[in-house]
Design a protein around this motif. Structure first.
Motif, short mmCIF file in Angstrom:
data_model
loop_
_atom_site.label_atom_id
_atom_site.label_comp_id
_atom_site.label_asym_id
_atom_site.label_seq_id
_atom_site.Cartn_x
_atom_site.Cartn_y
_atom_site.Cartn_z
N VAL A 195 0.84 -1.29 0.11
CA VAL A 195 0.16 -0.07 0.03
C VAL A 195 0.85 1.23 -0.08
CG1 VAL A 195 -1.84 1.17 1.34
CG2 VAL A 195 -1.98 -1.15 1.03
N ALA A 196 1.92 1.29 0.82
CA ALA A 196 2.68 2.43 0.82
C ALA A 196 3.54 2.53 -0.57
CB ALA A 196 3.91 2.09 1.88
N ARG A 197 3.84 1.65 -1.23
CA ARG A 197 4.60 1.93 -2.41
C ARG A 197 3.55 2.44 -3.69
NH1 ARG A 197 7.21 -3.04 -0.96
NH2 ARG A 197 9.31 -2.64 -0.57
N ALA A 198 2.16 1.95 -3.59
CA ALA A 198 1.13 2.61 -4.22
C ALA A 198 0.97 3.98 -3.97
CB ALA A 198 -0.15 1.66 -3.85
N TYR A 199 0.84 4.37 -2.63
CA TYR A 199 0.87 5.94 -2.38
C TYR A 199 1.96 6.58 -3.19
CZ TYR A 199 -2.49 4.83 1.49
OH TYR A 199 -3.46 4.29 2.33
#
Length: 390
Positions: free
Chosen positions: A367-371
């Protein structure tokens, strides 16, 4: 500029053992929720339910993927198609979200424009001079995978095969495409959708809140899979004497015919980002489909799937599986709702992860990489063997 503070996301992406959880706004802020709806739900592959819900030629069903509406249609050749749920005349929805129909054509209820099942324009009363080819419904990517339908509402997601790469070898032995739903339950959980994912991916909490689960499966028996592009998961063992996940460990069904005997003593758990959780048991498959309602509320649709002849057998009752998971789910929902209140507090500070929460780490880093990337999750850059539960 990212939707969340880059330093907070850098802390999430530290190596396992030194990372921190996502910051509070990830779970409670409306701008973050709106970004996720657009990029992780409309912009990725979401599960729209079972293929059988659009099972025969002429079947139509309207679903939502983030802020976008999708119309699923089974055409005359039996092929599943998806279209933007938007009439090409004035933009009226062809069906209300959640509605279904059985018709030989798609018909707009506003001005009676109609479309063939392949999306081409069939009739537009009193319209003259416009080329029919320019007025077809807007097609969208859709696939059927093991009996579930997946759609990409903005049409820009990576290939579905990349989305589920590595997952077939885990799911296929249960042959869920041949199974039928014996029970369905819906819940509205007062928690962000990511908290439900995170809770699902660890049993660190099990001794504290799941006595029924611990009675049939040792909470320390977990072994996590190397994560995929958009999924994480693992297995837990059944205790001696327990045949499945039920309140007394007994099964009112039988082991799935397709499942090797070597898997009869374990339950596999998989979370496919953003919206599908699968619990794969020796005798049934349970799905949790997550539909975010707001930053702090999620609708969860659960289905219990069995072999058709088991469901049709005289005296069969799926309650042995349903009651167990209803108890377990409600325990989890209460915990997630408490965490939601905590992460919404101005006093919340992201905490560390323990050595048995590596699956949570993999989910959070996706999720953090997607952000940071501004798009759907990418390949996790972690050691595939790191952090396995003892």
């Amino acid at each position: 500029m990212t939707v969340l503070d880059a330093d907070d996301l850098a802390a999430v992406l530290r190596p396992f053992g030194s990372s921190r959880m996502l910051p509070g706004p990830a779970y409670a802020a409306q701008p973050v929720f709106a970004w996720e709806q657009q990029h992780l739900f409309a912009g990725s592959w979401v599960c729209a339910g079972r293929s059988s819900e659009v099972g025969s030629p002429g079947s139509q069903r309207a679903v939502s993927a983030g802020p976008l509406g999708v119309l699923l249609v089974r055409d005359s050749a039996g092929v599943l198609r998806a279209f933007a749920n938007v009439c090409r005349h004035r933009g009226h929805e062809l069906l209300p979200a959640g509605a279904a129909a059985e018709r030989p054509a798609v018909r707009c209820p506003y001005h009676a424009w109609s479309y063939r099942l392949d999306g081409s324009l069939h009739a537009a009363p009193r319209l003259a001079g416009a080329p029919e080819d320019d007025l077809a419904l807007v097609p969208l990517p859709a696939v059927e995978w093991h009996g579930w339908t997946f759609v990409n509402a903005d049409g820009r997601a990576p290939d579905f095969a990349d989305h589920v790469a590595g997952l077939d070898e885990i799911v296929a032995p249960y042959d869920p495409g041949t199974l039928v739903a014996a029970a369905t339950r819906e819940y509205v959980v007062g928690a962000n959708w990511k908290l439900i994912h995170e809770n699902y991916h660890e049993c660190y909490h099990c001794p504290q809140i799941h006595p029924e689960l611990c009675a049939v499966s040792p909470p320390t028996s977990g072994r996590n899979f190397a994560p995929g592009r958009s999924w994480v998961g693992g297995t837990m063992e059944l205790r001696d004497g327990a045949a499945t996940m039920s309140l007394d460990g007994t099964s009112a069904g039988r082991p799935l015919r397709s499942l090797p005997e070597s898997r009869h003593r374990e339950v596999a758990y998989v979370g496919l980002v953003p919206d599908l959780l699968l619990s794969l048991h020796p005798d049934y498959v349970l799905s949790h489909r997550l539909e975010p309602v707001s930053p702090t509320s999620t609708r969860v649709v659960c289905e219990w799937l069995f072999e058709p002849d088991v469901v049709a057998a005289a005296g069969f009752d799926a309650r042995y599986a349903v009651e167990f998971w209803d108890v377990t789910n409600r325990q989890d929902w209460a915990a997630c709702e408490s965490v939601q209140r905590g992460v919404s507090s101005p006093h919340y500070r992201p905490g560390p992860l323990t050595t048995v929460e590596d699956a949570v780490y993999h989910f959070e880093t996706m999720v953090a990489r997607a952000y940071l990337a501004g798009s759907v999750p990418g390949d996790p850059s972690v050691d595939a063997g790191a952090g396995r539960a003892p």
